[in-house]
Design an enzyme around this catalytic site. Structure first.
Site, PDB file in Angstrom:
ATOM      1  N   HIS A  22      26.198  42.996  52.451  1.00 36.64           N
ATOM      2  CA  HIS A  22      25.434  42.293  51.424  1.00 36.64           C
ATOM      3  C   HIS A  22      25.950  42.648  50.031  1.00 36.64           C
ATOM      4  O   HIS A  22      26.660  43.621  49.859  1.00 36.64           O
ATOM      5  CB  HIS A  22      23.939  42.599  51.525  1.00 36.64           C
ATOM      6  CG  HIS A  22      23.568  44.014  51.204  1.00 36.64           C
ATOM      7  ND1 HIS A  22      23.617  45.029  52.132  1.00 36.64           N
ATOM      8  CD2 HIS A  22      23.137  44.585  50.053  1.00 36.64           C
ATOM      9  CE1 HIS A  22      23.236  46.159  51.569  1.00 36.64           C
ATOM     10  NE2 HIS A  22      22.937  45.916  50.301  1.00 36.64           N
ATOM     11  N   HIS A  81      34.903  41.340  39.198  1.00 35.16           N
ATOM     12  CA  HIS A  81      34.030  40.197  39.437  1.00 35.16           C
ATOM     13  C   HIS A  81      33.914  39.941  40.940  1.00 35.16           C
ATOM     14  O   HIS A  81      34.654  40.504  41.729  1.00 35.16           O
ATOM     15  CB  HIS A  81      34.564  38.936  38.736  1.00 35.16           C
ATOM     16  CG  HIS A  81      35.910  38.497  39.217  1.00 35.16           C
ATOM     17  ND1 HIS A  81      37.086  39.024  38.724  1.00 35.16           N
ATOM     18  CD2 HIS A  81      36.280  37.589  40.147  1.00 35.16           C
ATOM     19  CE1 HIS A  81      38.110  38.460  39.317  1.00 35.16           C
ATOM     20  NE2 HIS A  81      37.649  37.573  40.207  1.00 35.16           N
ATOM     21  N   GLU A 130      33.132  34.315  39.826  1.00 35.66           N
ATOM     22  CA  GLU A 130      34.197  33.313  39.749  1.00 35.66           C
ATOM     23  C   GLU A 130      33.959  32.294  40.858  1.00 35.66           C
ATOM     24  O   GLU A 130      33.637  32.668  41.983  1.00 35.66           O
ATOM     25  CB  GLU A 130      35.558  33.987  39.953  1.00 35.66           C
ATOM     26  CG  GLU A 130      36.721  33.040  40.049  1.00 35.66           C
ATOM     27  CD  GLU A 130      38.033  33.741  40.411  1.00 35.66           C
ATOM     28  OE1 GLU A 130      39.074  33.077  40.365  1.00 35.66           O
ATOM     29  OE2 GLU A 130      38.003  34.946  40.750  1.00 35.66           O
TER      30      GLU A 130
END
Length: 154
Positions: A22, A81, A130
């Protein structure tokens, strides 16, 4: 140049990671963040407590955890990211959706066309994301053709 890799996993007595479990993001406002993740990602809210929320994001377990009073800008200049795949034909519509939701869209890096398209953005607490139109294999193929200084492994 392709270099063979040594044995991995159980062959070396190492327990293998099975996969991604997760993502959890610390947020400063649980209600606003729930709205953000539903609107931007289309995440399906599964559970909401006083300080946490769980979502299903196309089979990915996404969790939010309320944490007030912590620093939120320590990596503003980092390239760190989380990237999600989108189809190239959806790129313009996704960009328009983010704009209409007033999402903080970041200036992306310059990239060669074969490196595919990306939209970089942040959530309400500065976590960077992204939406990318390429695959790992496409990236590797491109780099093998154009980046002779890189070493590739089997």
């Amino acid at each position: 140049m392709t270099v063979p890799r040594p044995p991995v996993g159980r062959e070396r007595g190492i327990i293998q990671i099975k996969g991604l479990n997760h993502f959890l993001f610390s947020v400063s406002d649980l209600e606003k963040s729930i709205e953000f993740y539903e609107a931007v990602f289309g995440a399906k809210l599964l559970l909401k407590g006083n300080s946490t929320a769980y979502f299903d994001l196309n089979g990915i377990w996404l969790a939010l955890n309320l944490e007030k009073g912590i620093a939120r800008n320590e990596i503003n200049t980092s390239y760190t990211h989380v990237a999600f795949s989108i189809d190239e034909e959806d790129y313009d519509d996704m960009y328009a959706k983010l704009k209409s939701l007033k999402v903080n869209i970041l200036t992306g890096r310059e990239r060669e066309e074969r490196d595919k398209k990306s939209i970089y953005f942040t959530d309400l607490d500065g976590h960077k994301f992204e939406f990318h139109t390429g695959s790992l294999q496409e990236r590797l193929d491109y780099y093998k053709q154009e980046k002779s200084h890189m070493t590739f492994y089997k």
